[in-house]
Design an enzyme around this catalytic site. Sequence first.
Site, PDB file in Angstrom:
ATOM      1  CD  GLU A  42     -30.507  73.724 -69.364  1.00 34.02           C
ATOM      2  OE1 GLU A  42     -30.201  73.269 -68.241  1.00 34.02           O
ATOM      3  OE2 GLU A  42     -31.393  73.228 -70.066  1.00 34.02           O
ATOM      4  CE1 TYR A 125     -28.096  69.218 -67.442  1.00 32.96           C
ATOM      5  CE2 TYR A 125     -27.955  71.512 -66.780  1.00 32.96           C
ATOM      6  CZ  TYR A 125     -28.679  70.455 -67.291  1.00 32.96           C
ATOM      7  OH  TYR A 125     -29.979  70.650 -67.680  1.00 32.96           O
ATOM      8  CG  ASP A 143     -31.164  66.892 -64.901  1.00 37.98           C
ATOM      9  OD1 ASP A 143     -31.347  65.661 -65.051  1.00 37.98           O
ATOM     10  OD2 ASP A 143     -32.095  67.720 -64.914  1.00 37.98           O
ATOM     11  CB  CYS A 214     -38.390  50.251 -63.866  1.00 39.39           C
ATOM     12  SG  CYS A 214     -37.581  51.018 -62.453  1.00 39.39           S
TER      13      CYS A 214
END
Length: 297
Positions: A42, A125, A143, A214
């Site tokens: 990460e 995060y 993110d 969407c």
Amino acid sequence: MSSTAVPTPVLHEQVLDWYAVAQRDLPWRSPDATPWGVFVSEVMLQQTPVARVEPVWHAWLTRWPTPADLAAEAPGEAVRAWGRLGYPRRALRLHAAATAMVERHGGEVPGSHEELLDLPGVGTYTAAAVASFGFGLRATVVDTNVRRVFARMVQGRAQASPSLTRSEMDLATSLLPADADRARTWSVGVMELGALTCTARAPRCADCPVAGLCAWRLAGHPAYDGPARKGQAWHGTDRQARGALLRVLREASGPVDGEDLARAWPDEPAQRDRCLDSLVADGLVEPLSGNRFRLPA
């Protein structure tokens, strides 16, 4: 533009079914990956493509399979092993976090979001990602890729705002499945969707598993109308100069003479001196007597 109502259970099923087939085989996603391996990945993946991270990640985990292994080395060895991943202060943050794990947590990555967030250099995060992907906890992981997917899919916008907002976090939390294991897979699935299909410059809407839901696609793909986004220059910048200086130090087996550093960036001495000073201020370079320099001991 206001958010559009999206049938969340259908959304979950379509993304999770797509991820089960489309996911990349990445070592930090393996069932054998340790929380430390997830933690290292990460930090390395911040602002750095997977293709560049993977070989360095393997090298780190081979050399330092536990936080205690890294903490036992000098910080400069972390900088040396970081290579050309960029933003080398992340190497120092990893070393500092490993040291804190040894001092506070018996050499283990702590398993709660609060303890992770308390580690040096760990932000919202990273703490959420390690809690979720390393320990299977239910956490809101947001993110750049996740922000872009949700901006398009739910809010009907071409891009997310330049910086993370409270409303984006609230939206991500509202979409998180209640079950911890399902939430973990959902989070990584949305990240993968943004990385592979709903990309920033050339989204592949025809291949998107949620194209029919969407809001951005249904609105006719309206153009981004927010603040201008600045690209990151490289050639001739301080970042490039700092990288050139650090490369000399990484490749040396001991202290480096100032004249050797001068040859690494010869055309702009004022810029070179400024960048060397900034590397010292950041703790990435240690000045010695006699105009010599080394990685931090």
